[in-house]
Design a protein around this motif. Structure first.
Motif, PDB file in Angstrom:
ATOM      1  N   GLY A  91      -1.706 -76.457  19.215  1.00 51.22           N
ATOM      2  CA  GLY A  91      -1.501 -75.360  19.068  1.00 51.22           C
ATOM      3  C   GLY A  91      -1.184 -74.667  20.788  1.00 51.22           C
ATOM      4  O   GLY A  91      -1.671 -75.901  21.400  1.00 51.22           O
ATOM      5  N   PHE A  92      -1.397 -73.572  20.483  1.00 50.22           N
ATOM      6  CA  PHE A  92      -1.707 -72.534  21.890  1.00 50.22           C
ATOM      7  C   PHE A  92      -2.463 -71.544  22.450  1.00 50.22           C
ATOM      8  O   PHE A  92      -2.919 -71.011  21.344  1.00 50.22           O
ATOM      9  CB  PHE A  92      -0.032 -72.554  21.781  1.00 50.22           C
ATOM     10  N   VAL A  93      -2.923 -71.487  23.406  1.00 46.89           N
ATOM     11  CA  VAL A  93      -3.887 -70.624  23.961  1.00 46.89           C
ATOM     12  C   VAL A  93      -3.293 -69.834  25.042  1.00 46.89           C
ATOM     13  O   VAL A  93      -2.126 -70.228  25.620  1.00 46.89           O
ATOM     14  CB  VAL A  93      -5.311 -70.901  24.230  1.00 46.89           C
ATOM     15  N   LEU A  94      -2.766 -67.851  24.450  1.00 49.60           N
ATOM     16  CA  LEU A  94      -2.534 -67.382  25.454  1.00 49.60           C
ATOM     17  C   LEU A  94      -3.295 -66.238  26.480  1.00 49.60           C
ATOM     18  O   LEU A  94      -3.700 -65.571  25.669  1.00 49.60           O
ATOM     19  CB  LEU A  94      -1.197 -67.347  25.068  1.00 49.60           C
ATOM     20  N   SER A  95      -3.085 -66.230  27.113  1.00 49.08           N
ATOM     21  CA  SER A  95      -4.043 -64.975  28.032  1.00 49.08           C
ATOM     22  C   SER A  95      -3.198 -63.733  28.103  1.00 49.08           C
ATOM     23  O   SER A  95      -2.033 -64.175  29.036  1.00 49.08           O
ATOM     24  CB  SER A  95      -4.071 -65.143  29.834  1.00 49.08           C
ATOM     25  N   ALA A 129       4.820 -64.705  23.452  1.00 49.36           N
ATOM     26  CA  ALA A 129       4.171 -64.608  22.950  1.00 49.36           C
ATOM     27  C   ALA A 129       5.097 -64.550  21.377  1.00 49.36           C
ATOM     28  O   ALA A 129       4.538 -65.229  20.406  1.00 49.36           O
ATOM     29  CB  ALA A 129       3.231 -63.397  22.170  1.00 49.36           C
ATOM     30  N   ILE A 130       5.959 -63.561  21.646  1.00 51.11           N
ATOM     31  CA  ILE A 130       7.307 -63.757  21.219  1.00 51.11           C
ATOM     32  C   ILE A 130       7.467 -64.850  20.855  1.00 51.11           C
ATOM     33  O   ILE A 130       8.005 -65.424  19.835  1.00 51.11           O
ATOM     34  CB  ILE A 130       8.281 -62.408  21.629  1.00 51.11           C
ATOM     35  N   LEU A 131       8.479 -65.640  21.501  1.00 49.08           N
ATOM     36  CA  LEU A 131       8.923 -67.104  21.935  1.00 49.08           C
ATOM     37  C   LEU A 131       7.901 -67.817  20.546  1.00 49.08           C
ATOM     38  O   LEU A 131       8.567 -68.761  20.209  1.00 49.08           O
ATOM     39  CB  LEU A 131       8.384 -67.417  23.569  1.00 49.08           C
ATOM     40  N   VAL A 132       6.328 -67.868  20.570  1.00 51.75           N
ATOM     41  CA  VAL A 132       5.973 -68.221  20.057  1.00 51.75           C
ATOM     42  C   VAL A 132       6.374 -68.308  18.236  1.00 51.75           C
ATOM     43  O   VAL A 132       6.513 -68.891  17.103  1.00 51.75           O
ATOM     44  CB  VAL A 132       4.583 -68.297  20.233  1.00 51.75           C
ATOM     45  N   SER A 133       6.188 -66.483  18.292  1.00 55.66           N
ATOM     46  CA  SER A 133       6.816 -66.710  17.042  1.00 55.66           C
ATOM     47  C   SER A 133       7.763 -66.824  17.114  1.00 55.66           C
ATOM     48  O   SER A 133       8.244 -67.465  15.397  1.00 55.66           O
ATOM     49  CB  SER A 133       6.212 -64.642  16.868  1.00 55.66           C
ATOM     50  N   GLU A 134       9.137 -67.045  17.115  1.00 62.76           N
ATOM     51  CA  GLU A 134      10.213 -67.092  17.023  1.00 62.76           C
ATOM     52  C   GLU A 134      10.459 -68.757  16.933  1.00 62.76           C
ATOM     53  O   GLU A 134      11.295 -69.002  16.255  1.00 62.76           O
ATOM     54  CB  GLU A 134      11.033 -66.390  17.925  1.00 62.76           C
ATOM     55  N   MET A 135       9.720 -69.471  17.614  1.00 61.11           N
ATOM     56  CA  MET A 135       9.451 -71.378  17.660  1.00 61.11           C
ATOM     57  C   MET A 135       9.168 -71.091  15.991  1.00 61.11           C
ATOM     58  O   MET A 135       9.910 -71.542  15.236  1.00 61.11           O
ATOM     59  CB  MET A 135       8.141 -71.595  17.852  1.00 61.11           C
ATOM     60  N   ILE A 160       1.333 -68.971   9.929  1.00 60.57           N
ATOM     61  CA  ILE A 160       0.999 -69.809  11.472  1.00 60.57           C
ATOM     62  C   ILE A 160       0.636 -69.650  12.180  1.00 60.57           C
ATOM     63  O   ILE A 160       0.597 -70.068  12.753  1.00 60.57           O
ATOM     64  CB  ILE A 160       3.241 -70.375  10.743  1.00 60.57           C
ATOM     65  N   VAL A 161       2.078 -68.857  12.808  1.00 65.64           N
ATOM     66  CA  VAL A 161       0.968 -67.946  13.901  1.00 65.64           C
ATOM     67  C   VAL A 161      -0.054 -68.270  14.007  1.00 65.64           C
ATOM     68  O   VAL A 161      -0.563 -68.569  15.013  1.00 65.64           O
ATOM     69  CB  VAL A 161       1.675 -66.858  14.430  1.00 65.64           C
ATOM     70  N   GLY A 162      -0.550 -67.810  13.140  1.00 65.36           N
ATOM     71  CA  GLY A 162      -2.510 -67.223  12.732  1.00 65.36           C
ATOM     72  C   GLY A 162      -2.705 -68.442  13.685  1.00 65.36           C
ATOM     73  O   GLY A 162      -3.996 -68.563  13.806  1.00 65.36           O
ATOM     74  N   GLN A 163      -2.063 -69.434  12.961  1.00 68.23           N
ATOM     75  CA  GLN A 163      -2.914 -71.052  12.908  1.00 68.23           C
ATOM     76  C   GLN A 163      -2.543 -71.795  14.369  1.00 68.23           C
ATOM     77  O   GLN A 163      -3.839 -72.396  14.931  1.00 68.23           O
ATOM     78  CB  GLN A 163      -2.414 -72.152  12.026  1.00 68.23           C
ATOM     79  N   ILE A 164      -1.583 -71.570  15.204  1.00 66.46           N
ATOM     80  CA  ILE A 164      -1.431 -72.337  16.242  1.00 66.46           C
ATOM     81  C   ILE A 164      -1.609 -71.204  17.336  1.00 66.46           C
ATOM     82  O   ILE A 164      -0.953 -71.844  18.349  1.00 66.46           O
ATOM     83  CB  ILE A 164       0.169 -72.799  16.115  1.00 66.46           C
ATOM     84  N   LEU A 165      -1.250 -69.844  17.378  1.00 66.89           N
ATOM     85  CA  LEU A 165      -1.349 -69.608  18.623  1.00 66.89           C
ATOM     86  C   LEU A 165      -2.575 -68.239  18.803  1.00 66.89           C
ATOM     87  O   LEU A 165      -3.292 -67.705  17.760  1.00 66.89           O
ATOM     88  CB  LEU A 165      -0.317 -68.258  18.815  1.00 66.89           C
ATOM     89  N   THR A 166      -3.188 -68.395  19.682  1.00 73.86           N
ATOM     90  CA  THR A 166      -4.433 -67.866  19.823  1.00 73.86           C
ATOM     91  C   THR A 166      -5.188 -67.283  21.631  1.00 73.86           C
ATOM     92  O   THR A 166      -3.900 -67.510  22.202  1.00 73.86           O
ATOM     93  CB  THR A 166      -6.174 -68.930  20.122  1.00 73.86           C
ATOM     94  N   ALA A 204      -1.120 -63.538  15.426  1.00 68.94           N
ATOM     95  CA  ALA A 204      -1.570 -64.237  16.324  1.00 68.94           C
ATOM     96  C   ALA A 204      -3.703 -63.972  16.393  1.00 68.94           C
ATOM     97  O   ALA A 204      -3.882 -62.984  16.261  1.00 68.94           O
ATOM     98  CB  ALA A 204      -0.922 -64.300  18.089  1.00 68.94           C
ATOM     99  N   GLU A 205      -3.820 -65.240  16.642  1.00 73.31           N
ATOM    100  CA  GLU A 205      -5.314 -65.047  16.772  1.00 73.31           C
ATOM    101  C   GLU A 205      -5.395 -63.917  17.713  1.00 73.31           C
ATOM    102  O   GLU A 205      -5.093 -63.969  19.209  1.00 73.31           O
ATOM    103  CB  GLU A 205      -6.084 -66.296  16.666  1.00 73.31           C
ATOM    104  N   PHE A 206      -6.727 -62.421  18.229  1.00 71.67           N
ATOM    105  CA  PHE A 206      -6.416 -61.866  18.986  1.00 71.67           C
ATOM    106  C   PHE A 206      -8.589 -61.444  19.501  1.00 71.67           C
ATOM    107  O   PHE A 206      -8.847 -61.253  18.921  1.00 71.67           O
ATOM    108  CB  PHE A 206      -6.342 -60.223  18.847  1.00 71.67           C
ATOM    109  N   LEU A 207      -8.275 -62.347  20.550  1.00 71.79           N
ATOM    110  CA  LEU A 207      -9.941 -62.243  21.321  1.00 71.79           C
ATOM    111  C   LEU A 207     -10.317 -61.212  22.376  1.00 71.79           C
ATOM    112  O   LEU A 207      -8.182 -61.313  22.890  1.00 71.79           O
ATOM    113  CB  LEU A 207     -10.419 -63.883  21.313  1.00 71.79           C
ATOM    114  N   ASN A 208     -11.057 -60.682  23.249  1.00 71.77           N
ATOM    115  CA  ASN A 208     -11.104 -59.981  24.589  1.00 71.77           C
ATOM    116  C   ASN A 208     -12.827 -60.374  24.359  1.00 71.77           C
ATOM    117  O   ASN A 208     -13.528 -59.958  23.759  1.00 71.77           O
ATOM    118  CB  ASN A 208     -10.762 -59.046  23.981  1.00 71.77           C
TER     119      ASN A 208
END
Length: 615
Positions: A301-305, A316-322, A354-360, A386-390
């Protein structure tokens, strides 16, 4: 009546994936046969993938490609197939098309011109073939011709211009093919994607069909083969100056086959007209690039700050569009299978799951972060699933600054230590987001853009940290406008807060009201300067004189911006050398590994910038 059914195939290949590449080719052959195809053309270097780089220089790699060709012969019964591969002859390697007819190799056509501009370095690997020259090649005990050859099927003569061959004006092989009275010219290509480039190709093949009085077939490779270049998989057919056939570009499929009924004296036909939208081209290419990079790297998956700003929100939008586009084209089951995701969606919004599974995503607040960017990041992440942490990085920043203050014997302050205090915040975010990516076996997405790459407005080992940098080849001005388009046209209301904010690094105290353009210059102006300085390779004086006439801006202010751009450009080449792998998406980029090479150490245009003061 059709006298010859001709197909072109595009394939998504990967260096060293011998079985995968082979299976794509034989699957395309099988589909072409089902459509009644008699003559099928693949792109150049389809057997090995174009992006095999220095593997082409080895002895074993071209030899294995030849063995793959031999293995392919039995699949070519009752059909003629042209497929690309490297061929080594002693100490030279040639980029060739092999022509197989009814399981028998008929010969090789060798490429005559090498691409050496922009992203291409073909002279490093291949030797150009000489016009008119033909030799005999030993193919497992059988002598076959190799060189400047034409072929014939059912009374129809055909020849080849291999990619760069067609872009050489009066020198191109097409003129000699016309003299040899061919009816058809094939152009098997590995032509990198860039926004708007399809129109250039259309003009080329339309003009070629008229000049050479032929039906002109074009077949390009597909997908993100090896990390940086993306191929759009374009297939086109032109005759009498009109495009008659064109496929869907930037497909998520492993291959596509398009079939054309060839007639020597055709009746009326309906031309195909292309309407381009640069915003749509960008998102489709980047989505496909991310999809191929994710599955080919075998990451989870992907991790994004996610800062809440324009750059990270774009990614983030590009991953969602993927996910959205991949599921739509491949189907849910096949999409999950290709990403090796063992996951069954439970709702009527499988793409969001699926976005929730692959994008944190993670919002990493410093003392200078604002509530508005936090809400922007949180809202966007939740809207796409997407999973959102802070978390806060304040303690880490204080720990670093206290250690250095003790070591140097004084307190740090914003008046004297502005840049260092900004950078330590960006760098403090990097180790923890890398830790998260490692824990998830995921790709860390770097958020720097091309405008920041121009002037070094990025913190090395901070916001440049990452496994891949999806937007490093597009400018910030485009990104800002694209986000507004995406909110409306792609249906992302979660972008509303992002689009309401002015771009800022948020690294100085909030009372400073820091903005990117105040630190640098207007992003729209950076685009104009880089267009002339980097794409067109103009001198500082040329840039100033051209923009003075084009833009309504005070001359002294314009001079100051031009000077600032060139000084920052020169000073920050070392940063560009360390950019994470980035997609080539626009007509040019600043990645020295793929487009623009510049010395790390230089005189920084000192003499050239002094010239500006005389005007």
């Amino acid at each position: 009546m059709s006298i010859l059914k001709i197909s072109c195939a595009t394939v998504n290949q990967t260096p060293l994936d011998w079985s995968g590449n082979f299976n794509h080719i034989i699957s395309a052959i099988a589909q072409a046969k089902e459509q009644g195809t008699e003559l099928l053309c693949f792109p150049e270097l389809a057997i090995t993938a174009y992006g095999s780089e220095d593997l082409f220089l080895s002895y074993w790699f071209p030899q294995k490609a030849i063995k793959q060709l031999e293995k392919l012969l039995p699949y070519c019964d009752d059909i003629t197939v042209a497929v690309g591969l490297p061929v080594r002859i002693q100490n030279k390697v040639y980029n060739c098309m092999a022509i197989i007819e009814n399981t028998e190799l008929k010969g090789f056509v060798a490429k005559q011109f090498m691409a050496i501009d922009g992203v291409h370095y073909e002279f490093r690997w291949f030797t150009p073939w000489q016009a008119h020259e033909i030799i005999s090649f030993d193919f497992f005990g059988k002598e076959v011709p190799l060189g400047d050859i034409i072929f014939e099927k059912k009374g129809v003569k055909y020849g080849f211009e291999i990619c760069e061959d067609a872009w050489r004006g009066a020198e191109r092989p097409g003129y000699r093919l016309k003299d040899r009275k061919v009816d058809i010219i094939f152009n098997p290509s590995a032509s990198h994607f860039a926004m708007g480039k399809t129109l250039q190709r259309e003009d080329l093949i339309k003009e070629s069909s008229t000049i050479f009085n032929v039906t002109y077939f074009y077949a390009n490779l597909l997908g993100n083969e090896s990390g940086r270049m993306i191929f759009d998989g374009e297939i086109m057919v032109a005759r009498n100056g009109e495009v008659l056939l064109k496929n869907q570009l930037l497909s998520f499929k492993d291959f596509q086959v398009k079939t054309f009924d060839y007639e020597k004296n055709p009746g009326p036909y309906t031309p195909v007209h292309t309407v381009l939208n640069k915003n749509e081209e960008f998102v489709q290419a980047a989505a496909l690039g991310l999809f191929d990079y994710l599955r080919k790297s075998k990451s989870k998956g992907f991790v994004l700050s996610l800062s809440g700003g324009a750059d990270s929100s774009t990614i983030a939008i590009l991953v969602s569009e993927m996910v959205r586009r991949g599921v739509k084209e491949l189907g849910l089951e096949n999409f999950l299978k290709k990403l090796n995701l063992d996951f069954t969606p439970q709702t009527d919004q499988p793409e969001k799951e699926i976005v929730g599974q692959i994008l944190t995503t993670a919002y990493q607040a410093s003392e200078n972060s604002s509530k508005s960017t936090f809400e922007s990041a949180k809202t966007l992440a939740e809207s796409i699933g997407a999973e959102f942490l802070n978390w806060k990085i304040s303690k880490e920043v204080k720990s670093y600054t206290k250690k250095i203050e003790k070591a140097i014997g004084r307190k740090l302050n914003w008046e004297k230590d502005d840049l260092a205090l900004q950078n330590i915040q960006a760098r403090a975010r990097s180790p923890i987001i890398w830790l998260l990516a490692n824990l998830k076996n995921a790709l860390l997405l770097s958020t720097s853009n091309r405008s920041e790459g121009d002037v070094g407005y990025a913190t090395m080992d901070g916001d440049t940290s990452g496994s891949i940098s999806p937007i490093a080849a597009v400018d910030k001005y485009f990104i800002i406008n694209w986000l507004r388009w995406a909110e409306t046209h792609l249906g992302y209301p979660g972008l509303r807060l992002v689009n309401s904010l002015q771009p800022t690094a948020e690294l100085r105290p909030l009372e400073n009201q820091q903005t990117d353009e105040a630190d640098l210059m207007p992003y729209a102006l950076i685009v104009e300067i880089e267009r002339l300085a980097i794409r067109d390779r103009r001198s500082p004086l040329d840039v100033y004189l051209i923009l003075k006439d084009e833009l309504a801006i005070d001359n002294d202010l314009l001079k100051s911006y031009v000077k600032k751009f060139f000084r920052l450009w020169s000073r920050n080449q070392w940063k560009r050398e360390r950019l994470a792998p980035s997609f080539h998406l626009d007509e040019f980029n600043v990645d020295p590994k793929t487009w623009y090479r510049f010395p790390i150490l230089s005189g920084s245009y000192e003499e050239e910038l002094k010239e500006l003061d005389t005007y």
